[in-house]
Design an enzyme around this catalytic site. Sequence first.
Site, short mmCIF file in Angstrom:
data_model
loop_
_atom_site.label_atom_id
_atom_site.label_comp_id
_atom_site.label_asym_id
_atom_site.label_seq_id
_atom_site.Cartn_x
_atom_site.Cartn_y
_atom_site.Cartn_z
N GLU A 187 0.84 -1.22 0.00
CA GLU A 187 0.00 0.00 0.00
C GLU A 187 0.87 1.26 0.00
O GLU A 187 0.77 2.12 0.87
CB GLU A 187 -0.96 -0.01 1.20
CG GLU A 187 -1.96 -1.15 1.11
CD GLU A 187 -3.07 -1.08 2.16
OE1 GLU A 187 -2.86 -0.47 3.22
OE2 GLU A 187 -4.15 -1.65 1.92
N GLU A 380 -5.17 -8.39 -1.17
CA GLU A 380 -5.87 -8.22 0.11
C GLU A 380 -7.33 -7.92 -0.17
O GLU A 380 -7.64 -7.04 -0.99
CB GLU A 380 -5.31 -7.04 0.93
CG GLU A 380 -4.01 -7.32 1.61
CD GLU A 380 -3.58 -6.18 2.54
OE1 GLU A 380 -4.46 -5.54 3.16
OE2 GLU A 380 -2.38 -5.93 2.61
C1 BG6 Z 1 -4.37 -3.06 4.80
C2 BG6 Z 1 -3.02 -3.47 5.32
O1 BG6 Z 1 -4.44 -1.69 4.84
O2 BG6 Z 1 -5.50 -3.41 5.52
C3 BG6 Z 1 -3.03 -4.65 6.29
O3 BG6 Z 1 -2.12 -3.74 4.28
C4 BG6 Z 1 -4.22 -4.50 7.21
O4 BG6 Z 1 -1.81 -4.68 6.97
C5 BG6 Z 1 -5.50 -4.52 6.39
O5 BG6 Z 1 -4.26 -5.42 8.24
C6 BG6 Z 1 -6.74 -4.46 7.23
O6 BG6 Z 1 -6.68 -3.35 8.08
P1 BG6 Z 1 -6.94 -3.48 9.64
O7 BG6 Z 1 -6.64 -2.16 10.19
O8 BG6 Z 1 -8.36 -3.88 9.77
O9 BG6 Z 1 -6.02 -4.55 10.12
#
Ligand code: BG6
Length: 481
Positions: A187, A380
């Site tokens: 990101e 993701e």
């Molecule tokens: C992304 C990141 O922004 O979102 C991850 O690359 C992160 O590291 C994921 O865990 C989900 O976000 P969060 O804050 O719910 O863990």
Amino acid sequence: MGFRKDFLWGGAIAANQYEGAWNVDNRGLSVSDIARYQPNVDVKDYKKQVAVNTETIQQAIGDETDTHYPKRRGIDGYHYYKEDIELFAKMGFKTLRFSIAWSRLFPQGDEVTPNQAGIEHYKKVIKALKAHNIEPLVTLSHYEMPLNLSLKYNGWASKQVIDDFVKFSKVCFESFNDVKYWLTFNEIDSVTRHPFTSAGIIPDKSKNLEQDEYQALHNQFVASAMATKLCHEIIPGSQVGCMLTKLTTYPATAKPEDVLASLNINLMNYYCADVQSKGKYPKLVLQFFKKNNIELAMTDDELTIIHDNTVDFISFSYYMSLLAAGDESGLEMTSGNTIVGGKNPYLQSTEWGWTVDPTGLRISLVELYDRYEKPLFIVENGMGSRDILEPNHQIHDQYRIDYFRAHLSEMKKAVDSGVDLLGYTSWAPIDLVSASTSQMSKRYGFIYVDLDDEGNGSGKRYIKDSFNWYKNVIATNGADL
Ligand code: BG6
């Protein structure tokens, strides 16, 4: 029609949220070890959740326990990785995306030689994956820069860090030369949203924070291009991707002013991938710098390196979408993925304020493929939820199955329309510490981990209902959702 035969189904994790073992085998402190669990701060207030300053950093350094710092303990994946990989294999994973903690290989970031114990650990992880025919997909930098580089140079704001990162990357390519797929910066665009986590920039040390953020991004583009070049040289046939947060933004209404506002936001969301994929800065972004008195130190040599070493594929995270308006005063705002934007009245949102928008994933895939004409990789996607552990260790998470089913259906439609998609890794296949709130109770996994926000619990892993659902999705290559 349908997904390619070698479609890479799997899941994604990051060292700082998964491994724990923050002070084991010579690992140095990283910026993630400073993230404090703050039960009294609103979980939707990301700015406050991720805020740091010199004082809080010093306080964290002085605290040698993991009591308030959940990322120091993660889910103890450093010791559980074999069992976890076996569970991923049971689901039929073709790939696992994970990151290499920079401070395990270079505890201070600027040593001349790497810490052998760190290298050995990841060799064992990769061996365990390969034994199950799971293809590693490695992120070099996922919010875990050695803290020393942040303190010494104000992180990526300084060009000094480029050489340290390239040295670290080279050691990774040479030591793990059986890994085909690599990502440079997770990101990357998030530097302007949380500069400390993403780039080690301590805001109160910056004279001009905005300028430092864009300089840090430029330095990361150079480092990413240098690493891409090295990777191609050291590992023939390897593929390197950039990684962006796909923050799809719609106009709040059909009013031309709202359309213009969303256009401008999307252009800025794309610019990091533009530079890394097209090998040059978009002219509109250079004009934005000029208008905002942002003067970046960039040399012709650096621009040539960026130009000559573009990425092979575009990877991205997708969680949600937002609204933009010319006049935001009438807009209800919502949080999500460390950004605040207009709330879409047509969409539901989670307890953490993240909207659920499966069609937005299809829109994102079509937009990205049309813009770059390079293979895409969704690295993701997932939904944070509270789960209930039943007395017999069952977890009935139909809501998670519904979320994934809806998103994968839209992903399939995009592929059927011609988008070249290499794979899909859910975030995260196993519960781990939240990046933004440091909670354990914001759970994403198909596998439940018995730990709470304070670190109490057995740490044991239990299979959720979604585990078997995803296993069947992979077994049928996405035909049966
Ligand atoms: C992304 C990141 O922004 O979102 C991850 O690359 C992160 O590291 C994921 O865990 C989900 O976000 P969060 O804050 O719910 O863990």
